[in-house]
Design a protein around this motif. Structure first.
Motif, PDB file in Angstrom:
ATOM      1  N   LEU A 458       1.024   5.869  18.599  1.00  0.00           N
ATOM      2  CA  LEU A 458       0.234   7.052  18.944  1.00  0.00           C
ATOM      3  C   LEU A 458      -1.263   6.803  18.818  1.00  0.00           C
ATOM      4  O   LEU A 458      -2.061   7.423  19.522  1.00  0.00           O
ATOM      5  CB  LEU A 458       0.627   8.225  18.052  1.00  0.00           C
ATOM      6  CG  LEU A 458       2.016   8.833  18.295  1.00  0.00           C
ATOM      7  CD1 LEU A 458       2.388   9.785  17.164  1.00  0.00           C
ATOM      8  CD2 LEU A 458       2.050   9.552  19.645  1.00  0.00           C
ATOM      9  N   PRO A 525      -3.234  18.248  18.087  1.00  0.00           N
ATOM     10  CA  PRO A 525      -2.372  17.257  18.742  1.00  0.00           C
ATOM     11  C   PRO A 525      -1.002  17.147  18.071  1.00  0.00           C
ATOM     12  O   PRO A 525      -0.874  17.249  16.844  1.00  0.00           O
ATOM     13  CB  PRO A 525      -3.144  15.937  18.585  1.00  0.00           C
ATOM     14  CG  PRO A 525      -4.542  16.335  18.242  1.00  0.00           C
ATOM     15  CD  PRO A 525      -4.433  17.634  17.509  1.00  0.00           C
ATOM     16  N   GLY A 527       2.288  14.414  18.460  1.00  0.00           N
ATOM     17  CA  GLY A 527       2.832  13.219  19.098  1.00  0.00           C
ATOM     18  C   GLY A 527       4.331  13.137  18.917  1.00  0.00           C
ATOM     19  O   GLY A 527       4.866  13.496  17.854  1.00  0.00           O
ATOM     20  N   VAL A 539       6.610   7.401  24.397  1.00  0.00           N
ATOM     21  CA  VAL A 539       5.526   8.014  23.625  1.00  0.00           C
ATOM     22  C   VAL A 539       4.964   9.176  24.424  1.00  0.00           C
ATOM     23  O   VAL A 539       4.656   9.038  25.617  1.00  0.00           O
ATOM     24  CB  VAL A 539       4.409   6.990  23.324  1.00  0.00           C
ATOM     25  CG1 VAL A 539       3.297   7.642  22.504  1.00  0.00           C
ATOM     26  CG2 VAL A 539       4.978   5.777  22.587  1.00  0.00           C
ATOM     27  N   GLN A 540       4.831  10.317  23.770  1.00  0.00           N
ATOM     28  CA  GLN A 540       4.295  11.495  24.451  1.00  0.00           C
ATOM     29  C   GLN A 540       3.290  12.191  23.554  1.00  0.00           C
ATOM     30  O   GLN A 540       3.534  12.378  22.357  1.00  0.00           O
ATOM     31  CB  GLN A 540       5.421  12.452  24.818  1.00  0.00           C
ATOM     32  CG  GLN A 540       4.929  13.713  25.540  1.00  0.00           C
ATOM     33  CD  GLN A 540       6.082  14.579  26.025  1.00  0.00           C
ATOM     34  OE1 GLN A 540       7.183  14.092  26.190  1.00  0.00           O
ATOM     35  NE2 GLN A 540       5.807  15.859  26.253  1.00  0.00           N
ATOM     36  N   LEU A 541       2.157  12.583  24.126  1.00  0.00           N
ATOM     37  CA  LEU A 541       1.138  13.345  23.418  1.00  0.00           C
ATOM     38  C   LEU A 541       1.069  14.753  24.003  1.00  0.00           C
ATOM     39  O   LEU A 541       1.059  14.933  25.222  1.00  0.00           O
ATOM     40  CB  LEU A 541      -0.225  12.674  23.535  1.00  0.00           C
ATOM     41  CG  LEU A 541      -0.552  11.595  22.499  1.00  0.00           C
ATOM     42  CD1 LEU A 541      -1.860  10.921  22.857  1.00  0.00           C
ATOM     43  CD2 LEU A 541      -0.633  12.201  21.106  1.00  0.00           C
ATOM     44  N   ILE A 567      -7.470  14.000  20.145  1.00  0.00           N
ATOM     45  CA  ILE A 567      -7.006  13.020  21.130  1.00  0.00           C
ATOM     46  C   ILE A 567      -8.244  12.362  21.718  1.00  0.00           C
ATOM     47  O   ILE A 567      -9.100  13.036  22.317  1.00  0.00           O
ATOM     48  CB  ILE A 567      -6.144  13.673  22.224  1.00  0.00           C
ATOM     49  CG1 ILE A 567      -4.862  14.235  21.596  1.00  0.00           C
ATOM     50  CG2 ILE A 567      -5.808  12.642  23.310  1.00  0.00           C
ATOM     51  CD1 ILE A 567      -3.961  14.965  22.574  1.00  0.00           C
ATOM     52  N   ARG A 571      -5.427   8.605  22.770  1.00  0.00           N
ATOM     53  CA  ARG A 571      -4.839   8.222  21.495  1.00  0.00           C
ATOM     54  C   ARG A 571      -5.067   9.327  20.473  1.00  0.00           C
ATOM     55  O   ARG A 571      -6.116   9.959  20.447  1.00  0.00           O
ATOM     56  CB  ARG A 571      -5.427   6.908  20.997  1.00  0.00           C
ATOM     57  CG  ARG A 571      -5.015   5.708  21.837  1.00  0.00           C
ATOM     58  CD  ARG A 571      -5.670   4.436  21.349  1.00  0.00           C
ATOM     59  NE  ARG A 571      -7.077   4.368  21.707  1.00  0.00           N
ATOM     60  CZ  ARG A 571      -7.540   3.849  22.848  1.00  0.00           C
ATOM     61  NH1 ARG A 571      -6.689   3.354  23.728  1.00  0.00           N
ATOM     62  NH2 ARG A 571      -8.833   3.814  23.093  1.00  0.00           N
ATOM     63  N   MET A 572      -4.084   9.504  19.610  1.00  0.00           N
ATOM     64  CA  MET A 572      -4.145  10.532  18.575  1.00  0.00           C
ATOM     65  C   MET A 572      -4.844   9.950  17.352  1.00  0.00           C
ATOM     66  O   MET A 572      -4.434   8.916  16.823  1.00  0.00           O
ATOM     67  CB  MET A 572      -2.727  10.993  18.212  1.00  0.00           C
ATOM     68  CG  MET A 572      -2.653  12.138  17.225  1.00  0.00           C
ATOM     69  SD  MET A 572      -0.925  12.668  17.022  1.00  0.00           S
ATOM     70  CE  MET A 572      -1.098  13.932  15.762  1.00  0.00           C
TER      71      MET A 572
END
Length: 582
Positions: A458, A525, A527, A539-541, A567, A571-572
């Motif tokens: 993430l 956020p 993830g 991978v999901q945000l 974010i 990227r978190m």
């Protein structure tokens, strides 16, 4: 062959010998990594190599293999004491364990050199390339026809294993037959008098050319001495006592005494000469040990009625073999301690082989029994030694697996209980340690958790305080879980949710997200990582406002950010708190 490598700490001085500029560059890399390593000089390369052989514990030669063989051939002595030698070609393509693979540590050194230089380690020791444990690699002294018995094991010839007790040995191949009904002393080979035998005993035994004996660390010598007792007197008494009882000094686990004797020069020197540690105990602990020959004189002097006998017996199930025997200034007693089983609780990591730690791989190869969930055992089956017994079961049998692993270890075996991620995080360590008692030595092997693997995918969501929570209400009431979720939400902690959703539990995750939404912004956020480091990784945000709970299942980890998480470039990120960009 599977090569695994751990950060290498050379056991002594490493001599580096090079003839070319390229070799010297490679040597400089090793010297920078290991303070114990340095380039050895000489009038010629041959002189430098001979000097390294004479003065160093290990040698890495950046030379042709043939040249090293011709130079060192006349110097070869005993493989148990000669330095280990690794040869590396000028291009650093291969690191060849040439001499002292086991005794000199060259096999391990070759792997370490290969890791630092990007070279392929080349190991030709038969036991290593076949995946079998070498008798000289088990960590115990081995005597007798070691080469002959090792060759018999490799060739598949029948070998009888005869032991005084069950010891936690690694797995042995099928041609090594455990003879559980024969006493070591009484065995004379029977009808197969010329067969191969591997004995495990602390007793002095007459050996033939087809018998090797492993010396287990079963003996503890309790030692007492008057102040200023000569080291020779203590040492000679110990040797006399062991010889008189027909016991091998190679099976000494340690010397033991009272705390007040921890710095007694004669005792300290005897421990050093014997190559074993000195362990001391408070007088009160020694006084609690029942001994056959207590002394009020000793009690008045050191606060316990026994030093030698009590110190020999303390620390577990033990039998006094030799009562206290005294000279003018020293006293020795010897006890045999029962074997302790070994339970390694091994975290295998999130799934990818390169995220499994070298220590985990080493523990799997050290075990004779491996216990685990069937799908996790299949991940590592290729690492197991021939002869390893596997106890695998399906989902829902966690308690049965824990009990089975502990029972095997309590019987004196070397057991590895495996789990995914870290075995101490929502995994097998807790149920196993509820049953393990003092008869078992427990080794914990940490692993990369699913949460850490997910966080790495993430971005950097765990840059500040965070908490792990499981949403499974199979063992914890939902009211308790909801209270913990609410507390994490109110504390503004980044929260990692394990077991977030399944076919039978679909409402808990939305309920938890509502609790978070009551205490942090809708843009927070979130993830979701499914099958981190495994096939089908996803991978999901999203945010608290946009996350679709339907994309989450039992193979997922959900990471809910704090109010400070952002974010950034997809990227978190949770800021550490040093600064934050506007």
């Amino acid at each position: 062959m599977n090569h695994t490598w751990t950060p290498y700490d050379p056991p002594g001085r490493v001599g580096l010998v090079a003839a070319t500029a390229a070799g010297r560059r490679h040597a400089a890399v090793l010297a920078a990594a290991w303070p114990q390593a340095d380039l050895v000089a000489g009038d010629t390369v041959a002189d430098a190599l001979r000097t390294a052989w004479a003065r160093c514990d290990q040698v890495v030669a950046f030379l042709a293999t043939g040249a090293v063989v011709r130079i060192l051939g006349p110097l070869l002595g005993d493989k148990r004491t000669d330095p280990g030698v690794v040869v590396v070609d000028d291009a650093a393509r291969h690191a060849v364990a040439l001499l002292g693979g086991h005794g000199g540590g060259a096999n391990e050194l070759a792997a370490a050199v290969g890791a630092l230089l990007g070279a392929t380690p080349v190991v030709t020791t038969a036991t290593d390339v076949t995946g079998l444990p070498g008798l000289d690699t088990l960590g115990w002294p081995v005597e007798g026809a070691v080469a002959a018995v090792s060759r018999a094991i490799l060739d598949g010839e029948p070998v009888r294993l005869i032991a005084d007790a069950t010891w936690p040995l690694p797995a042995l191949p099928a041609n090594v037959h455990v003879d559980a009904h024969t006493d070591v002393d009484a065995d004379d080979g029977g009808s197969d008098a010329r067969g191969y035998r591997l004995l495990v005993s602390d007793r002095v035994i007459d050996l033939d050319d087809r018998t090797a004996v492993l010396r287990p660390p079963s003996l503890v010598a309790g030692v007492g001495a008057s102040r200023g007792a000569p080291a020779r007197e203590v040492r000679d008494l110990l040797a006399e006592v062991l010889a008189g009882a027909g016991l091998s000094p190679a099976s000494l686990r340690h010397l033991a005494s009272a705390d007040v004797k921890a710095d007694e020069p004669g005792i300290v020197a005897t421990a050093e000469a014997s190559g074993v540690p000195l362990v001391t105990y408070p007088a009160a602990e020694l006084a609690a040990i029942d001994v056959p020959n207590p002394s009020e004189v000793v009690r008045a002097a050191v606060g316990t009625p026994s030093v030698a006998e009590a110190a020999a017996l303390i620390g577990g199930e033990a039998e006094l073999l030799v009562p206290k025997t005294a000279t003018a200034m020293a006293t020795v007693a010897v006890a045999r301690h029962a074997p302790r089983g070994r339970l390694a609780i091994v975290g295998l990591g999130p799934g990818a082989a390169d995220l499994r730690t070298p220590r985990a791989s080493a523990e799997l190869r050290r075990a004779s029994v491996v216990v685990g969930l069937d799908q996790y055992v299949e991940q590592v089956r290729g690492l197991l030694r021939p002869g390893t017994r596997v106890l695998a079961s399906g989902l829902g049998a966690e308690e049965e697996r824990a009990r089975a692993a502990v029972a095997e270890a309590a019987a004196g075996r070397a057991v590895a209980l495996v789990g995914s991620g870290d075995a101490g995080v929502y995994a097998m360590a807790s149920p196993a340690l509820e049953y393990a008692d003092e008869r078992i030595d427990v080794v914990g092997v940490p692993g990369v958790t699913a949460a850490l693997a997910a966080a790495a995918l993430l971005g950097a969501p765990l840059g500040h305080d965070h908490v792990y929570l499981s949403l499974s209400d199979l063992h914890t009431p939902w009211e308790v879980i909801a209270g913990r979720v609410r507390a994490a939400a109110e504390a503004d902690l980044v929260t990692l949710l394990y077991n977030p959703r399944s076919r039978a539990r679909q409402w808990q995750l939305p309920a938890a997200l509502e609790l978070f939404a009551a205490h942090r912004p809708a843009r927070t956020p979130v993830g979701v990582v499914r099958n981190a480091s495994r096939p089908g990784e996803r991978v999901q945000l999203a945010t608290l406002a946009t996350l679709d709970a339907a994309v989450v299942d039992m193979y997922s980890v959900v990471v809910v950010g704090s109010s400070h998480s952002r974010i950034v470039a997809g990227r978190m990120v949770t800021p550490r708190g040093y600064r934050w960009q506007p």
